[in-house]
Motif scaffolding. Structure first.
Motif, short mmCIF file in Angstrom:
data_model
loop_
_atom_site.label_atom_id
_atom_site.label_comp_id
_atom_site.label_asym_id
_atom_site.label_seq_id
_atom_site.Cartn_x
_atom_site.Cartn_y
_atom_site.Cartn_z
N GLY A 81 -11.09 -9.99 -1.05
CA GLY A 81 -10.63 -8.88 -0.22
C GLY A 81 -9.44 -9.26 0.62
N TRP A 82 -9.44 -10.48 1.15
CA TRP A 82 -8.29 -10.97 1.93
C TRP A 82 -7.05 -11.04 1.04
CZ3 TRP A 82 -5.20 -15.35 1.46
CH2 TRP A 82 -4.36 -15.63 2.56
N ILE A 83 -7.22 -11.49 -0.20
CA ILE A 83 -6.08 -11.55 -1.13
C ILE A 83 -5.52 -10.15 -1.36
CG2 ILE A 83 -5.40 -12.03 -3.52
CD1 ILE A 83 -7.38 -14.37 -3.47
N ARG A 84 -6.38 -9.17 -1.52
CA ARG A 84 -5.91 -7.80 -1.69
C ARG A 84 -5.11 -7.35 -0.46
NH1 ARG A 84 -11.26 -6.99 -3.80
NH2 ARG A 84 -11.24 -6.44 -6.02
N GLU A 85 -5.61 -7.70 0.71
CA GLU A 85 -4.93 -7.26 1.94
C GLU A 85 -3.58 -7.94 2.11
OE1 GLU A 85 -6.83 -6.69 5.62
OE2 GLU A 85 -8.81 -6.35 4.76
N ILE A 86 -3.52 -9.23 1.84
CA ILE A 86 -2.22 -9.90 2.00
C ILE A 86 -1.22 -9.39 0.96
CG2 ILE A 86 -2.66 -11.96 0.57
CD1 ILE A 86 -1.16 -13.59 2.68
N ASN A 87 -1.69 -9.08 -0.24
CA ASN A 87 -0.79 -8.52 -1.24
C ASN A 87 -0.27 -7.15 -0.80
OD1 ASN A 87 -0.96 -10.70 -2.96
ND2 ASN A 87 -2.58 -9.82 -4.22
N ALA A 88 -1.12 -6.36 -0.15
CA ALA A 88 -0.69 -5.06 0.35
C ALA A 88 0.35 -5.22 1.45
CB ALA A 88 -1.90 -4.27 0.86
N GLN A 89 0.17 -6.21 2.31
CA GLN A 89 1.14 -6.46 3.38
C GLN A 89 2.46 -6.93 2.79
OE1 GLN A 89 0.96 -5.95 6.66
NE2 GLN A 89 -1.17 -5.28 6.73
N LYS A 90 2.41 -7.81 1.81
CA LYS A 90 3.62 -8.35 1.20
C LYS A 90 4.44 -7.27 0.50
CE LYS A 90 2.91 -12.08 -1.29
NZ LYS A 90 2.22 -13.04 -2.19
N ALA A 91 3.76 -6.27 -0.04
CA ALA A 91 4.46 -5.21 -0.76
C ALA A 91 5.39 -4.40 0.15
CB ALA A 91 3.45 -4.28 -1.42
N LYS A 92 5.17 -4.49 1.46
CA LYS A 92 5.99 -3.74 2.42
C LYS A 92 7.25 -4.49 2.83
CE LYS A 92 1.68 -2.10 4.55
NZ LYS A 92 0.90 -2.10 5.82
N LEU A 93 7.38 -5.76 2.43
CA LEU A 93 8.41 -6.63 2.98
C LEU A 93 9.61 -6.79 2.05
CD1 LEU A 93 5.99 -9.37 4.35
CD2 LEU A 93 7.03 -7.49 5.63
N THR A 94 10.77 -6.97 2.64
CA THR A 94 12.00 -7.20 1.90
C THR A 94 12.35 -8.69 1.89
OG1 THR A 94 13.42 -7.00 3.85
CG2 THR A 94 12.83 -4.96 2.68
N GLU A 95 13.35 -9.06 1.08
CA GLU A 95 13.81 -10.45 1.08
C GLU A 95 14.28 -10.86 2.47
OE1 GLU A 95 16.69 -11.33 -1.86
OE2 GLU A 95 15.29 -11.11 -3.55
N GLN A 96 14.98 -9.97 3.16
CA GLN A 96 15.46 -10.30 4.49
C GLN A 96 14.30 -10.51 5.46
OE1 GLN A 96 18.59 -11.06 5.18
NE2 GLN A 96 17.93 -11.66 7.24
N ASP A 97 13.22 -9.75 5.28
CA ASP A 97 12.01 -9.96 6.10
C ASP A 97 11.49 -11.38 5.92
OD1 ASP A 97 11.90 -7.35 7.16
OD2 ASP A 97 10.76 -6.62 5.44
N TYR A 98 11.46 -11.82 4.68
CA TYR A 98 10.95 -13.17 4.43
C TYR A 98 11.88 -14.24 5.00
CZ TYR A 98 7.26 -11.40 1.40
OH TYR A 98 6.14 -10.77 0.91
N ILE A 99 13.18 -14.04 4.87
CA ILE A 99 14.12 -15.00 5.45
C ILE A 99 13.91 -15.11 6.95
CG2 ILE A 99 16.56 -15.40 5.95
CD1 ILE A 99 17.17 -14.25 3.14
N GLU A 100 13.79 -13.96 7.62
CA GLU A 100 13.58 -13.96 9.07
C GLU A 100 12.23 -14.58 9.42
OE1 GLU A 100 14.15 -9.96 10.36
OE2 GLU A 100 16.28 -9.92 9.79
N SER A 101 11.23 -14.35 8.57
CA SER A 101 9.91 -14.93 8.81
C SER A 101 9.94 -16.45 8.72
CB SER A 101 8.92 -14.37 7.79
OG SER A 101 7.62 -14.85 8.03
N ILE A 102 10.63 -16.97 7.71
CA ILE A 102 10.73 -18.42 7.54
C ILE A 102 11.48 -19.04 8.71
CG2 ILE A 102 11.70 -20.25 6.10
CD1 ILE A 102 11.18 -18.35 3.67
N ARG A 103 12.57 -18.41 9.11
CA ARG A 103 13.33 -18.93 10.25
C ARG A 103 12.49 -18.93 11.53
NH1 ARG A 103 18.88 -15.60 8.81
NH2 ARG A 103 19.75 -17.13 7.34
N ALA A 104 11.74 -17.85 11.75
CA ALA A 104 10.87 -17.79 12.93
C ALA A 104 9.80 -18.86 12.87
CB ALA A 104 10.25 -16.40 13.05
N GLY A 105 9.27 -19.11 11.67
CA GLY A 105 8.26 -20.15 11.51
C GLY A 105 8.80 -21.53 11.80
N PHE A 106 10.00 -21.82 11.31
CA PHE A 106 10.63 -23.10 11.62
C PHE A 106 10.76 -23.28 13.14
CE2 PHE A 106 12.78 -23.56 7.30
CZ PHE A 106 12.08 -24.70 6.98
N SER A 107 11.25 -22.24 13.81
CA SER A 107 11.46 -22.32 15.25
C SER A 107 10.15 -22.59 15.98
CB SER A 107 12.09 -21.02 15.74
OG SER A 107 12.29 -21.05 17.13
#
Length: 397
Positions: A81-107
């Motif tokens: 069920g968690w896998i289903r939920e994370i897949n649903a969340q990921k479907a809403k995101l763009t490449e730029q969202d992921y880039i910003e997410s990775i940068r925020a994670g590094f920081s």
């Protein structure tokens, strides 16, 4: 440059009172008592005052892709069920969202004293768009559950994006999402390129049910999306992995939460790969207690990671150490600090270069407040907040 602190913690040997570290370029040239270092070496003196100077921390398993998913998914009764939920969340995101997410994670990781990270990314093509502020191994996280016939093409494409990075590896996601062919291709490239491999294994009860019993929510979910289930109903996830893979110390295995009695007999005979435990993600899912003592007694190198913020609240390895000590009352703080320094370095094949303060090691250092007496390892584990001073590769970030 000479860096002086109230206490220097080399991690090899005893802490040094009124210690100092000589940094020359990206490496450490010497370590010892300040008086002795000052007599032997010239250069700028950076006095950190009443602080504990430690090697930078090593996060051996993280998914910075999902930094933006903090708090988006509540603890779940079902791993599928968690896998289903994370897949649903990921479907809403763009490449730029992921880039910003990775940068925020590094920081965030840097603020918490992490200077080396093993980051699994599902989007290898984004790696070239990101400047890494800390020492990073980029692992391309690969899945072919819907198209196993394309395994070689999936791996080859990821390699083309990853190879320009300074440090990279491959991460076939897990035996339930990556085919035997994908694993084999990753192993072939790892041998050719001398790179590390990592994967998720035996993470959940549902994974055990799927492979051993051909039953349960994960079995039903994956069968429903078209996965061949021919490898299910005969053995544990670990047994399947040991039987079908070429095990070496090139492998970093995340989790190993769900093991049955025969698994420990297999592990006693198996080549010793590295294991990453993620204590707070483990608590989030309510997995079976991690078999730390038994795995350590079998000779496995165990280090710590934060996993992703889809199952954790932040990227603090200090919080991971505290959670592990809460669960494992026989451990002492020094042993836990070793898991985010020396042990993490061993997993990254960087023993003696990272996770220690010694001549010839990289100058990856952090300093913590040390306002009172007592055990430096207890104070290290207890530290909360932003690390006040950090150095990566001989430079202040």
């Amino acid at each position: 440059m000479i860096i002086r602190a109230r206490t220097v913690v080399p991690m090899e040997g005893a802490p040094i009172d009124n210690g100092a570290v000589v940094v020359n370029g990206e490496k450490i040239a010497a370590v010892g008592r300040f008086e002795e270092i000052r007599r032997k070496y010239d250069g700028e003196i950076v006095d950190l005052g009443e602080k504990i100077l430690l090697p930078g921390l090593i996060n051996a398993h993280c998914h910075l892709d999902y930094t933006m998913l903090r708090g988006k998914i509540a603890p779940h009764g079902s791993f599928a069920g968690w896998i289903r939920e994370i897949n649903a969340q990921k479907a809403k995101l763009t490449e730029q969202d992921y880039i910003e997410s990775i940068r925020a994670g590094f920081s965030e990781a840097l603020r918490f004293g992490t200077t080396t990270i093993a980051n699994l990314t599902a989007f290898p093509k984004l790696v070239g768009a990101i400047t890494e502020p800390i020492r990073t191994w980029w692992f391309g996280e690969l899945i072919d559950v819907r198209n196993p016939a394309d395994a070689n093409a999936i791996v080859n494409e990821a390699v083309e994006y990853l190879k320009p990075a300074k440090r990279w590896g491959l991460a076939p996601h897990a035996p339930f999402t990556a085919s035997a062919g994908l694993y084999a291709r990753c192993e072939e490239i790892a041998a050719q390129e001398n790179i590390l491999l990592t994967t998720h294994l035996a993470e959940s009860r549902e994974e055990m049910q799927m492979f051993r019993d051909a039953a349960g929510p994960a079995f039903d979910f994956l069968k429903g999306i078209g996965r061949s289930m021919e490898d299910c109903g005969r053995e544990s996830p670990l047994s399947l992995f040991v039987r079908t893979r070429v095990l070496t110390d090139r492998w970093i295995i995340a989790h190993l939460n769900e093991l049955d009695a025969p698994d420990f007999d297999l592990l006693a005979k198996a080549p010793k790969f590295h294991i990453v435990h993620c204590p707070r993600s483990h608590a989030f899912f309510g997995h079976t207690p991690f078999a730390l003592e038994r795995l350590h007694a079998l000779g496995f190198n165990i280090c710590l990671g934060t996993d992703s913020l889809a199952s954790n609240s932040d990227l603090s390895l200090f919080a991971e150490m505290r959670e592990l000590l809460r669960k494992e009352t026989r451990l002492v703080p020094r042993d836990v600090v070793k898991m985010v320094t020396i042990n993490g370095a061993a997993a990254m094949n960087q023993g003696g270069l990272l996770g220690v303060i010694r001549a010839g090691a990289y100058a990856d250092l952090i300093a913590l407040p040390d306002a009172s007496g007592g055990d430096v390892f207890e104070k290290t584990v207890a530290f909360e907040g932003t690390v006040p001073w950090t150095m990566v590769n001989g430079k202040r970030p």
